[in-house]
Design a protein around this motif. Structure first.
Motif, short mmCIF file in Angstrom:
data_model
loop_
_atom_site.label_atom_id
_atom_site.label_comp_id
_atom_site.label_asym_id
_atom_site.label_seq_id
_atom_site.Cartn_x
_atom_site.Cartn_y
_atom_site.Cartn_z
N ILE A 120 71.02 0.84 45.30
CA ILE A 120 72.38 0.31 45.36
C ILE A 120 73.14 0.48 44.06
CG2 ILE A 120 71.96 -1.33 47.23
CD1 ILE A 120 71.67 -3.53 45.10
N GLY A 121 72.46 0.85 42.98
CA GLY A 121 73.19 1.03 41.74
C GLY A 121 72.26 1.32 40.58
N VAL A 122 72.84 1.93 39.56
CA VAL A 122 72.12 2.23 38.32
C VAL A 122 73.01 1.82 37.16
CG1 VAL A 122 71.05 4.00 36.89
CG2 VAL A 122 70.90 4.16 39.39
N ARG A 123 72.45 1.15 36.20
CA ARG A 123 73.18 0.76 35.00
C ARG A 123 72.36 1.19 33.78
NH1 ARG A 123 76.29 0.12 38.50
NH2 ARG A 123 77.67 -1.66 38.93
N GLY A 124 73.01 1.22 32.65
CA GLY A 124 72.30 1.58 31.42
C GLY A 124 72.59 3.02 31.04
N GLY A 125 71.55 3.76 30.64
CA GLY A 125 71.71 5.13 30.17
C GLY A 125 72.27 6.05 31.23
N ARG A 126 72.89 7.13 30.75
CA ARG A 126 73.52 8.09 31.66
C ARG A 126 72.50 8.88 32.46
NH1 ARG A 126 77.81 12.08 29.01
NH2 ARG A 126 79.07 10.18 29.24
N TYR A 127 71.36 9.20 31.84
CA TYR A 127 70.43 10.15 32.46
C TYR A 127 69.22 9.44 33.06
CZ TYR A 127 73.24 13.32 29.66
OH TYR A 127 74.28 13.99 29.10
N ALA A 128 68.82 9.94 34.21
CA ALA A 128 67.63 9.44 34.89
C ALA A 128 66.39 10.09 34.30
CB ALA A 128 67.72 9.74 36.38
N PRO A 129 65.20 9.61 34.64
CA PRO A 129 63.97 10.28 34.20
C PRO A 129 63.92 11.70 34.74
CG PRO A 129 63.49 8.11 35.10
CD PRO A 129 64.92 8.39 35.41
N PRO A 130 63.16 12.60 34.12
CA PRO A 130 63.05 13.97 34.63
C PRO A 130 62.63 14.00 36.09
CG PRO A 130 62.03 13.80 32.46
CD PRO A 130 62.38 12.40 32.88
N VAL A 131 63.23 14.91 36.83
CA VAL A 131 62.92 15.06 38.25
C VAL A 131 61.51 15.64 38.39
CG1 VAL A 131 63.53 16.32 40.35
CG2 VAL A 131 65.34 15.38 38.87
N ASP A 132 60.73 15.08 39.30
CA ASP A 132 59.41 15.64 39.61
C ASP A 132 59.61 16.74 40.65
OD1 ASP A 132 56.83 16.25 40.34
OD2 ASP A 132 56.16 14.17 40.47
N VAL A 133 59.66 17.97 40.19
CA VAL A 133 59.96 19.10 41.07
C VAL A 133 58.94 19.23 42.19
CG1 VAL A 133 60.29 21.60 41.13
CG2 VAL A 133 61.16 20.30 39.19
N SER A 134 57.71 18.84 41.93
CA SER A 134 56.65 18.98 42.94
C SER A 134 56.91 18.10 44.16
CB SER A 134 55.29 18.64 42.34
OG SER A 134 55.20 17.26 42.00
N LYS A 135 57.76 17.09 44.01
CA LYS A 135 58.04 16.18 45.12
C LYS A 135 59.30 16.57 45.88
CE LYS A 135 55.62 12.21 43.11
NZ LYS A 135 55.72 10.80 42.67
N LEU A 136 59.91 17.67 45.50
CA LEU A 136 61.12 18.14 46.19
C LEU A 136 60.74 19.21 47.21
CD1 LEU A 136 63.54 18.64 43.16
CD2 LEU A 136 63.49 16.70 44.74
N PRO A 137 61.48 19.35 48.29
CA PRO A 137 61.28 20.51 49.17
C PRO A 137 61.49 21.79 48.38
CG PRO A 137 62.77 18.89 50.16
CD PRO A 137 62.57 18.46 48.75
N ALA A 138 60.77 22.82 48.68
CA ALA A 138 60.81 24.05 47.89
C ALA A 138 62.22 24.63 47.80
CB ALA A 138 59.86 25.08 48.50
N HIS A 139 63.03 24.41 48.84
CA HIS A 139 64.36 25.01 48.83
C HIS A 139 65.31 24.34 47.83
CE1 HIS A 139 64.70 21.93 52.13
NE2 HIS A 139 65.74 21.59 51.39
N VAL A 140 64.98 23.16 47.37
CA VAL A 140 65.89 22.48 46.44
C VAL A 140 65.84 23.13 45.06
CG1 VAL A 140 66.46 20.30 45.31
CG2 VAL A 140 65.82 20.31 47.73
N PRO A 141 64.70 23.19 44.38
CA PRO A 141 64.70 23.89 43.08
C PRO A 141 65.05 25.37 43.23
CG PRO A 141 62.45 23.35 43.75
CD PRO A 141 63.35 22.63 44.68
N ALA A 142 64.67 25.97 44.36
CA ALA A 142 64.95 27.39 44.56
C ALA A 142 66.44 27.67 44.57
CB ALA A 142 64.31 27.88 45.86
#
Length: 612
Positions: free
Chosen positions: A44-66
């Motif tokens: 529902i929301g994020v506060r604080g720093g602008r950037y999120a933790p690094p994305v875990d590419v292994s948990k994304l469908p292959a077509h997303v990083p591709a």
């Protein structure tokens, strides 16, 4: 920084970058973020720093990083941080043009620039970017570099990083992005304003087609997959899907900052908010204010609590992006006749009953003469129950005077009012300044069998997988005894069935409640409840100017009904709790046991206006 000549040398001799003579890149830093989840675990929301933790590419469908690799850097998995031919071409083009150019940046270079450098377009900055890109490649794997990159890039509309963009535009986590959605987001990076899915849907669609074509060329997808994706039309959220929760998140964030002033790591905060209920509250507030705009309505607030004090919905205005001031929590406004249940409860606890006869007639108390809503009109002899249902001001003023206004103030405090309460004669008609949150808290005691309800929004706080805060349930505190409780519930039911609250009725539910309107129409309320669930709505203007005869019986009652119609199916259906059996007529509970602030009862301001 390296010179332009050094940059050319790096481009011409990539093996040179393997030497130890390269300067070390600065440390990668990131301010902690606080992520807020609703009661079901949804973001529902994020506060604080602008950037999120690094994305875990292994948990994304292959077509997303591709998708990102295909359009931004199709040789990403082959190069060592930069493309020598591309850089040489860019440098030559810049010399020929008589000015520096930007092109040929790999994903690793873009990340280096994002992490450590400015956007100035000079050959010296480009050279330093190359060095840092090489150091990134030496230090991290390709998956780590891509994950860090995807967490930092800007997608427009305030969304930094892939996860934020997926939620902003498609209301889903990045792990659930379709091929078409991934292509749309990858296309945005070229120009977050020029290809924004909300503001530039046609250009975004055109760019997505280009991304899909690039994915076919790189072998990431087949032509058939491209053709299928091209015709898809994902839903793009015009307004942020989490917009309705932002007043609540602001309120919860202030509390988290008090509990964890300087978090060293990311926090995950599990809250009490029901997102669907919150959206219903926002929709009801927006629609009602729009409907009554011609009568000078401007703002509204809604708060809903369950019997355990969990804030299930909280909206502090009609548009958080334009007006983030939280009217549900921070604003203090006169409650009008929504205050009268505290007066009547005090009288019931002193021995009166709903059937006690009273007279609606002119009355003057300490030089003050209250008027009824229909000025100059009086009902004559009525019962206490009828007087409350019809919101008779003269009777409420006399009751408070006879019961003792300090006693009424103590009753209000006992039920959950935390703001200072005045004790002048007009206090009986709701001249004290209170917030919708504390009014809902007080009414929740009627809904919950006379048990004190303490509003809260944070269930649990986690950091690094460890729970650092867990809400604990305190022992129930009975603040309203019978028969006064059952009598009060009876009277407030009547206020809805045959009194001023008729427009708030929702068929099929055991409901009770009370309207509230100030005499100058600056504030209008409806507060009501069913079993173990209470909510209050307020309507008014930020500049405190009067509305055009908007009373609690009209717009607020309609707003409350619209909200409750959506909210009630999301809570267990139950009758208003009866409370404990009535002993011999009890003495009212000691007020001192519930005083949170010793200075709570204060003299009234001289200009407090009578309300009804």
């Amino acid at each position: 920084m390296l010179s332009a000549a050094a940059a050319l040398a790096l481009a011409a001799a990539p093996q040179a970058v393997q030497g130890p003579e390269l300067p070390r890149m600065p440390p990668i830093t990131r301010a902690p973020q606080i992520t807020y989840l609703d009661r079901s675990g949804g973001l529902i929301g994020v506060r604080g720093g602008r950037y999120a933790p690094p994305v875990d590419v292994s948990k994304l469908p292959a077509h997303v990083p591709a998708a990102f690799v295909a359009i931004e850097d199709r040789r990403f998995y082959q190069h060592n941080g930069f493309d020598p031919r591309g850089i040489a071409r860019a440098v030559v083009d810049g010399i020929g043009a008589g000015r520096p150019t930007q092109g040929a940046s790999t994903i690793t270079q873009q990340l280096a620039r994002n992490l450590f450098l400015t956007q100035e377009r000079t050959l010296e900055r480009k050279a330093t970017e190359l060095v840092y890109a090489v150091e990134l490649e030496r230090t991290y794997s390709k998956a780590q570099i891509l994950g860090l990159y995807l967490s930092r890039v800007y997608f427009g509309s305030g969304a930094y990083g892939l996860e934020a963009a997926a939620h902003r535009y498609f209301n889903k986590p990045a792990a659930k992005l379709s091929l078409k959605e991934a292509a749309m987001l990858a296309g945005v990076l070229k120009s977050p304003t020029g290809y924004n899915p909300v503001d530039q849907p046609e250009r975004c669609e055109e760019r997505a087609r280009l991304v899909l074509a690039a994915m076919v060329e790189t072998g990431a997808i087949t032509a058939a997959q491209r053709d299928k994706a091209v015709v898809q039309k994902p839903r793009v959220w015009k307004t942020p899907p989490m917009a309705s929760a932002q007043y609540f998140v602001d309120w919860a964030d202030a509390e988290v900052r008090r509990m964890v002033p300087k978090p060293a790591r990311d926090l995950v905060v599990e809250t009490t908010l029901d997102s669907a209920m919150s959206a219903a509250a926002a929709a009801a507030a927006q629609a009602t204010v729009a409907r009554y705009k011609a009568q000078a309505a401007e703002q509204a607030a809604i708060v809903a609590l369950d019997g355990g004090g969990r804030v299930r919905a909280l909206t502090g205005g009609v548009d958080h992006a334009r007006a983030p001031y939280n009217r549900a929590v921070t604003a203090r406004r006169q409650a009008g006749s929504a205050w009268k249940p505290f007066v009547y409860l005090t009288a019931l606890e002193q021995g009166l009953t709903p059937d006690t006869p009273v007279v609606d007639e002119p009355v003057t108390i300490a030089g003050w003469t209250p008027a009824n809503y229909d000025a100059g009109s009086f009902l004559g002899p009525v019962t206490l129950e009828t007087a409350l249902a019809r919101s008779v001001n003269t009777v409420a003023a006399r009751l408070a005077d006879e019961a003792g206004r300090p006693a009424v103030a103590a009753t209000a405090r006992r039920l959950g009012i935390v703001s200072p309460v005045n004790t002048d004669p007009a206090m009986a008609l709701g001249t004290s300044l209170v917030s919708p949150l504390e009014m809902t808290q007080a009414y929740a005691a009627f809904a919950s069998g006379g048990v004190r309800v303490q509003a809260y929004g944070i269930e649990r706080i986690r950091s690094g997988g460890r729970t650092i805060y867990q809400k604990s349930a305190g022992a129930p505190v009975q603040v309203i005894a019978n028969p006064a409780l059952s009598e009060m519930n009876r009277m407030l039911r009547t206020a809805m069935t045959s009194g001023t609250g008729g427009r708030a009725r929702v068929a099929g539910y055991d409901l009770a409640g009370k309207t509230g309107t100030t005499s100058d129409y600056k504030d209008a309320w409806f507060c009501g409840y069913t079993g173990s669930f209470a909510s209050c709505v307020w309507m008014g203007r930020d500049d405190a100017r009067p509305m055009a005869r908007i009373s609690g019986a009209t717009a607020p009652a309609e707003m409350w009904r619209a909200f409750m119609t959506a909210a009630l199916p999301r809570v267990p259906r139950q009758a208003i709790l009866p409370g404990p059996p009535a002993p011999e007529r009890p003495e009212p509970p000691e007020a001192d046991a519930f005083e949170a602030e010793p200075e709570a009862v204060v003299p009234a301001e001289e200009d407090a206006s009578p309300v009804f």
